[in-house]
Scaffold this active site. Sequence first.
Site, PDB file in Angstrom:
ATOM      1  N   LEU A  34       3.730  -6.439   1.110  1.00 22.78           N
ATOM      2  CA  LEU A  34       4.881  -5.546   1.352  1.00 22.78           C
ATOM      3  C   LEU A  34       5.653  -5.239   0.068  1.00 22.78           C
ATOM      4  CD1 LEU A  34       6.190  -6.902   4.796  1.00 22.78           C
ATOM      5  CD2 LEU A  34       4.452  -5.148   4.360  1.00 22.78           C
ATOM      6  N   GLU A  83      -1.466  -1.559  -6.778  1.00 22.32           N
ATOM      7  CA  GLU A  83      -0.408  -0.696  -7.294  1.00 22.32           C
ATOM      8  C   GLU A  83      -1.090   0.643  -7.526  1.00 22.32           C
ATOM      9  OE1 GLU A  83       2.784  -1.128  -7.691  1.00 22.32           O
ATOM     10  OE2 GLU A  83       2.801  -3.234  -7.047  1.00 22.32           O
ATOM     11  N   THR A 133     -10.983   4.746  -7.191  1.00 22.85           N
ATOM     12  CA  THR A 133     -10.474   6.105  -7.382  1.00 22.85           C
ATOM     13  C   THR A 133     -11.396   6.908  -8.296  1.00 22.85           C
ATOM     14  OG1 THR A 133      -8.704   7.328  -8.482  1.00 22.85           O
ATOM     15  CG2 THR A 133      -9.018   5.087  -9.203  1.00 22.85           C
ATOM     16  N   ASP A 134     -11.341   8.228  -8.170  1.00 20.82           N
ATOM     17  CA  ASP A 134     -12.104   9.070  -9.104  1.00 20.82           C
ATOM     18  C   ASP A 134     -11.474   9.061 -10.499  1.00 20.82           C
ATOM     19  OD1 ASP A 134      -9.836  10.599  -8.588  1.00 20.82           O
ATOM     20  OD2 ASP A 134     -10.919  12.431  -8.059  1.00 20.82           O
ATOM     21  N   GLU A 135     -10.244   8.532 -10.610  1.00 19.10           N
ATOM     22  CA  GLU A 135      -9.577   8.539 -11.919  1.00 19.10           C
ATOM     23  C   GLU A 135     -10.282   7.640 -12.924  1.00 19.10           C
ATOM     24  OE1 GLU A 135      -5.324   8.498 -11.867  1.00 19.10           O
ATOM     25  OE2 GLU A 135      -5.241   9.337  -9.850  1.00 19.10           O
ATOM     26  N   TYR A 158      -3.072   2.710 -14.844  1.00 19.29           N
ATOM     27  CA  TYR A 158      -3.541   2.610 -13.451  1.00 19.29           C
ATOM     28  C   TYR A 158      -5.060   2.729 -13.379  1.00 19.29           C
ATOM     29  CZ  TYR A 158      -4.938   4.316  -8.846  1.00 19.29           C
ATOM     30  OH  TYR A 158      -5.612   4.505  -7.661  1.00 19.29           O
ATOM     31  N   SER A 159      -5.604   3.824 -13.933  1.00 16.63           N
ATOM     32  CA  SER A 159      -7.044   4.045 -13.783  1.00 16.63           C
ATOM     33  C   SER A 159      -7.849   3.005 -14.552  1.00 16.63           C
ATOM     34  CB  SER A 159      -7.438   5.471 -14.181  1.00 16.63           C
ATOM     35  OG  SER A 159      -6.986   5.794 -15.472  1.00 16.63           O
ATOM     36  N   LYS A 162      -8.026  -0.006 -12.333  1.00 10.90           N
ATOM     37  CA  LYS A 162      -8.983   0.212 -11.238  1.00 10.90           C
ATOM     38  C   LYS A 162     -10.414   0.139 -11.769  1.00 10.90           C
ATOM     39  CE  LYS A 162      -8.157   1.108  -7.485  1.00 10.90           C
ATOM     40  NZ  LYS A 162      -7.847   0.254  -6.282  1.00 10.90           N
ATOM     41  N   TYR A 215       4.714  19.060 -13.326  1.00  8.41           N
ATOM     42  CA  TYR A 215       4.421  18.562 -14.673  1.00  8.41           C
ATOM     43  C   TYR A 215       3.731  19.632 -15.509  1.00  8.41           C
ATOM     44  CZ  TYR A 215       5.301  13.764 -12.976  1.00  8.41           C
ATOM     45  OH  TYR A 215       5.856  12.641 -12.461  1.00  8.41           O
ATOM     46  N   HIS A 291      -2.158  12.948 -19.153  1.00  4.99           N
ATOM     47  CA  HIS A 291      -2.419  13.592 -17.855  1.00  4.99           C
ATOM     48  C   HIS A 291      -3.822  14.208 -17.831  1.00  4.99           C
ATOM     49  CE1 HIS A 291      -0.270  16.089 -14.506  1.00  4.99           C
ATOM     50  NE2 HIS A 291      -1.207  15.283 -14.044  1.00  4.99           N
TER      51      HIS A 291
HETATM   52  N1  LIG Z   1      -3.482   7.591  -2.642  1.00  6.39           N
HETATM   53  C1  LIG Z   1      -4.505   8.157  -3.277  1.00  6.39           C
HETATM   54  O1  LIG Z   1      -4.547   9.384  -3.434  1.00  6.39           O
HETATM   55  C2  LIG Z   1      -5.660   7.308  -3.756  1.00  6.39           C
HETATM   56  C3  LIG Z   1      -6.749   7.963  -4.360  1.00  6.39           C
HETATM   57  C4  LIG Z   1      -7.826   7.196  -4.793  1.00  6.39           C
HETATM   58  C5  LIG Z   1      -7.824   5.824  -4.616  1.00  6.39           C
HETATM   59  N2  LIG Z   1      -6.760   5.212  -4.033  1.00  6.39           N
HETATM   60  C6  LIG Z   1      -6.813   3.754  -3.876  1.00  6.39           C
HETATM   61  O2  LIG Z   1      -6.700   3.496  -2.482  1.00  6.39           O
HETATM   62  C7  LIG Z   1      -5.999   2.269  -2.284  1.00  6.39           C
HETATM   63  C8  LIG Z   1      -4.817   2.511  -1.378  1.00  6.39           C
HETATM   64  O3  LIG Z   1      -3.971   3.501  -1.945  1.00  6.39           O
HETATM   65  P1  LIG Z   1      -2.625   3.953  -1.226  1.00  6.39           P
HETATM   66  O4  LIG Z   1      -2.305   5.303  -1.707  1.00  6.39           O
HETATM   67  O5  LIG Z   1      -2.720   3.684   0.225  1.00  6.39           O
HETATM   68  O6  LIG Z   1      -1.607   2.918  -1.889  1.00  6.39           O
HETATM   69  P2  LIG Z   1      -0.127   2.544  -1.437  1.00  6.39           P
HETATM   70  O7  LIG Z   1       0.624   2.320  -2.706  1.00  6.39           O
HETATM   71  O8  LIG Z   1       0.397   3.489  -0.428  1.00  6.39           O
HETATM   72  O9  LIG Z   1      -0.313   1.137  -0.690  1.00  6.39           O
HETATM   73  C9  LIG Z   1      -0.718  -0.028  -1.346  1.00  6.39           C
HETATM   74  C10 LIG Z   1      -0.470  -1.203  -0.411  1.00  6.39           C
HETATM   75  O10 LIG Z   1      -0.941  -2.390  -1.074  1.00  6.39           O
HETATM   76  C11 LIG Z   1       0.042  -3.405  -0.913  1.00  6.39           C
HETATM   77  N3  LIG Z   1      -0.041  -4.328  -2.069  1.00  6.39           N
HETATM   78  C12 LIG Z   1       0.260  -4.031  -3.357  1.00  6.39           C
HETATM   79  N4  LIG Z   1       0.116  -5.125  -4.113  1.00  6.39           N
HETATM   80  C13 LIG Z   1      -0.310  -6.123  -3.288  1.00  6.39           C
HETATM   81  C14 LIG Z   1      -0.625  -7.490  -3.491  1.00  6.39           C
HETATM   82  N5  LIG Z   1      -0.544  -8.060  -4.698  1.00  6.39           N
HETATM   83  N6  LIG Z   1      -1.019  -8.226  -2.428  1.00  6.39           N
HETATM   84  C15 LIG Z   1      -1.095  -7.650  -1.185  1.00  6.39           C
HETATM   85  N7  LIG Z   1      -0.783  -6.372  -0.936  1.00  6.39           N
HETATM   86  C16 LIG Z   1      -0.400  -5.613  -1.982  1.00  6.39           C
HETATM   87  C17 LIG Z   1       1.370  -2.676  -0.863  1.00  6.39           C
HETATM   88  O11 LIG Z   1       2.379  -3.461  -0.253  1.00  6.39           O
HETATM   89  C18 LIG Z   1       1.011  -1.418  -0.078  1.00  6.39           C
HETATM   90  O12 LIG Z   1       1.181  -1.615   1.310  1.00  6.39           O
HETATM   91  C19 LIG Z   1      -5.609   1.768  -3.662  1.00  6.39           C
HETATM   92  O13 LIG Z   1      -6.538   0.800  -4.062  1.00  6.39           O
HETATM   93  C20 LIG Z   1      -5.690   3.006  -4.541  1.00  6.39           C
HETATM   94  O14 LIG Z   1      -6.015   2.648  -5.874  1.00  6.39           O
HETATM   95  C21 LIG Z   1      -5.679   5.929  -3.620  1.00  6.39           C
END
Ligand SMILES: NC(=O)c1ccc[n+]([C@@H]2O[C@H](COP(=O)([O-])OP(=O)(O)OC[C@H]3O[C@@H](n4cnc5c(N)ncnc54)[C@H](O)[C@@H]3O)[C@@H](O)[C@H]2O)c1
Length: 352
Positions: A34, A83, A133-135, A158-159, A162, A215, A291
């Site tokens: 959370l 994150e 992620t694709d990043e 971030y990327s 990942k 941006y 970016h």
């Molecule tokens: N949102 C996008 O467009 C996108 C695109 C590509 C990949 N992703 C990947 O998909 C996944 C989910 O993305 P999202 O957008 O739902 O992220 P989000 O930030 O909405 O949610 C992340 C969740 O992880 C939990 N969390 C964070 N650190 C934690 C920890 N140490 N222990 C337990 N829980 C933890 C947070 O509380 C949160 O509920 C991520 O791995 C992200 O890298 C997201």
Amino acid sequence: MRVLVTGGAGFIGSAVCRQLVHEHGMDVINVDNLTYAANLRSLDSIAGDPRYAFEQADICDRAALDDIFVRYAPAAVIHLAAESHVDRSITGSSAFIDTNFVGTYQLLEVCRRYYDRLPADRRNQFRFVHVSTDEVYGSLGATGRFREDTPYQPSSPYSASKAASDHLVHAWFKTYGLPVMISNCSNNYGPYQFPEKLIPLIILNAIEGKPLPVYGEGTNVRDWLYVEDHADGLITLLQRGRPGEKYNFGGDSERTNLEVVKTICRIVDRVAPAPRPRESLITFVQDRPGHDLRYAIDATKARRELGWAPRGNFDDRIEQTVLWYLENHAWWEPSRATVYKGERLGLAQAQL
Ligand SMILES: NC(=O)c1ccc[n+]([C@@H]2O[C@H](COP(=O)([O-])OP(=O)(O)OC[C@H]3O[C@@H](n4cnc5c(N)ncnc54)[C@H](O)[C@@H]3O)[C@@H](O)[C@H]2O)c1
């Protein structure tokens, strides 16, 4: 089947949890610590379901994870906890290294020990889906699309975190035989997204008549993937993917950021008319450092091997998304009032 989902209180994780319970009748254990990005209200529709359980735990806490694996004995893991916001990674990268890299390492180690002790029939069934992620592939020029064999060239903290976690996950397959699969997807959008990311931020600012920050010149291109399509892809991957393989997921919906913002403006103008068109609120701001110009996904492998495809089109889905935010003030107002008010993040100042 009992699936342990990490990050299930986040944007994509909550969609995965809802689909696993509602559409597949599976048992779900949501492990989430959370952070600011979590919102348990995203899980209201399954919170009272006997097939759903929530455990507040940090994926960096190996003892807590061990305990959860012993108590629930999951048949599979979908790992989404992370994150996830590039801008925050520029301002303060530490939490990204902790959760995305070290946390993934701790989770892999817990899974490996758990997997090694499973009876043979359960070991054959066990799967670990790592959501990336694709990043990780870096930036495209004007042409081409990312394939699974595109070299990694991450640009942001971030990327990079990942990409590092993807390498760990793959190494745990090669070295220890843990049956992992990695998904690399493009930018997601849809209901329940924390309003720091482009689409929900623009929707809420447009609704409230606030400036709409874009941006640079707004020319960066993303391949937008509807979150429910992505969740469907991850569950399909869990069921049909081949261990040790990577799969790209994309929406076949390339748009510049400026096109996305103008589309949202037109929808908000139509459904919530205001004296001035929302496009007049567009404000070009200093670009994000590093970016990436363009992301685009070649999802041929997921289509061919998994039979997966996005179900809708961007224009309909973005309209549904705008309507969802208009109808669900109670979901986003508390976090917008306290956690994040829309201030600029991600300029390369000193580390937090
Ligand atoms: N949102 C996008 O467009 C996108 C695109 C590509 C990949 N992703 C990947 O998909 C996944 C989910 O993305 P999202 O957008 O739902 O992220 P989000 O930030 O909405 O949610 C992340 C969740 O992880 C939990 N969390 C964070 N650190 C934690 C920890 N140490 N222990 C337990 N829980 C933890 C947070 O509380 C949160 O509920 C991520 O791995 C992200 O890298 C997201």
